[in-house]
Enzyme design. Structure first.
Site: not given
Ligand code: CP
Length: 304
Positions: A53-54, A82, A103, A131
């Site tokens: 999703r993110t 590397k 991320r 998050h």
């Molecule tokens: N909600 C969320 O962070 O989903 P993903 O890990 O799929 O990005």
């Protein structure tokens, strides 16, 4: 208030007024998603940890705004393999792109990246820490379903210890006079530092081990997955992995406008028979991520 050029690493980096401005801008994108406001911009999407999703909603948001996207969904195909450091990677990418969405499995990695980057960094999740963009879309969804963010009973269920979405959302909802109902196994309670945010805001929380106890009075039930990847000892994960399973039958007697949210992915904590109930809102919640991330990209890049 200016968010132009401002990194978003923790939800507390933005004020209540700034959240509300982002939510208002997101509503405009929900009504009219295709606005080519960023056609001269490049968005870097750096995912050192898996995501559906993110990553895809950020990339959709960038595409709907006319920006171009560079990046990777697996650092195994980059020079990290590397031995390149995160610092050098970020210095390089910030010379290619106008903004970095990142991320990373390590807590604090996004803050570190923002300190060495010459362009704004958006934290798309750093380990068990924060998050913030999920939090913004959670706020947007709560407002959309309840018509207010104020004075709500929020039940948070599952992995409250390692759940970064929970940590961000608790901090944000402290601005809106929420009452928190914290449902978890003993081993996965909300960390003390996050409980301190609630106390500092002079708000109330109650802790529970039974999900059924909170269903009658919750306005929002925020389910979360027990995250196997955060446990160093697999035996500890096995002990708690099936702690909560929300079923359709359990919803009898809930408040008429109660909604079930989940940041997703789910494993087994929401039974599929819940999906067709009027309380289920988690797929729409994930869709809202596109509008909120459009609002964040457009605002931070100065187009809104
Ligand atoms: N909600 C969320 O962070 O989903 P993903 O890990 O799929 O990005």
């Amino acid at each position: 208030m200016t968010m132009k050029g401002k990194s978003l690493i923790s939800i507390t980096d933005y004020t209540k007024d700034e959240y509300l401005k982002i939510l208002e801008t997101a509503a405009g994108f929900e009504a009219n998603p295709n606005q080519k406001l960023l056609s001269d911009k490049v968005v870097a999407s750096l995912f050192f940890e898996p995501s559906t999703r993110t990553r895809l909603s950020f990339e959709t948001a960038a595409n709907r705004l006319g920006a171009r996207v560079i990046g990777f969904s697996d650092s195994g195909s980059t020079s990290v393999q590397k031995g390149e450091t995160l610092k050098d990677t970020i210095i390089m990418v910030s010379s290619y792109a106008d903004i970095i969405v990142m991320r990373h499995p390590r807590e604090g990695a996004a803050r570190w990246a923002s300190e060495v980057s010459s362009v704004p960094v958006i934290n798309a999740g750093d380990g068990a820490n924060q998050h913030p963009t999920q939090c913004m879309l959670d706020l947007y969804t709560i407002l959309q379903t309840q018509r207010t963010l104020n004075n709500l009973n929020i039940a948070m269920v599952g992995d409250l210890k390692y759940g970064r979405t929970v940590h961000s959302l608790v901090q944000a909802m402290c601005n809106f006079n929420a009452t928190f109902h914290l449902v978890s196994p003993q081993e996965l309670k909300l960390p003390s530092v996050t409980k301190m945010h609630i106390k500092d805001a002079n708000l109330k929380y109650e802790q529970y081990t039974e999900l059924a106890d909170v269903i009658p009075f919750a306005d929002i039930i925020y389910m979360t997955r027990i995250q196997k990847e955060r446990f160093s000892d697999p035996i500890e994960y096995e002990k708690v992995k099936n702690s909560y399973v929300l079923t359709k039958a359990m919803l009898e007697g809930c408040k008429p406008n109660m909604k079930i949210l989940h940041p997703l992915p789910r494993v087994n904590e929401i039974s599929e028979d819940v999906d067709t109930t009027k309380q289920a809102y988690y797929f729409k919640q994930a869709e809202n991520g596109v509008y909120v991330r459009q609002a964040l990209l457009a605002t931070i890049l100065g187009a809104k």
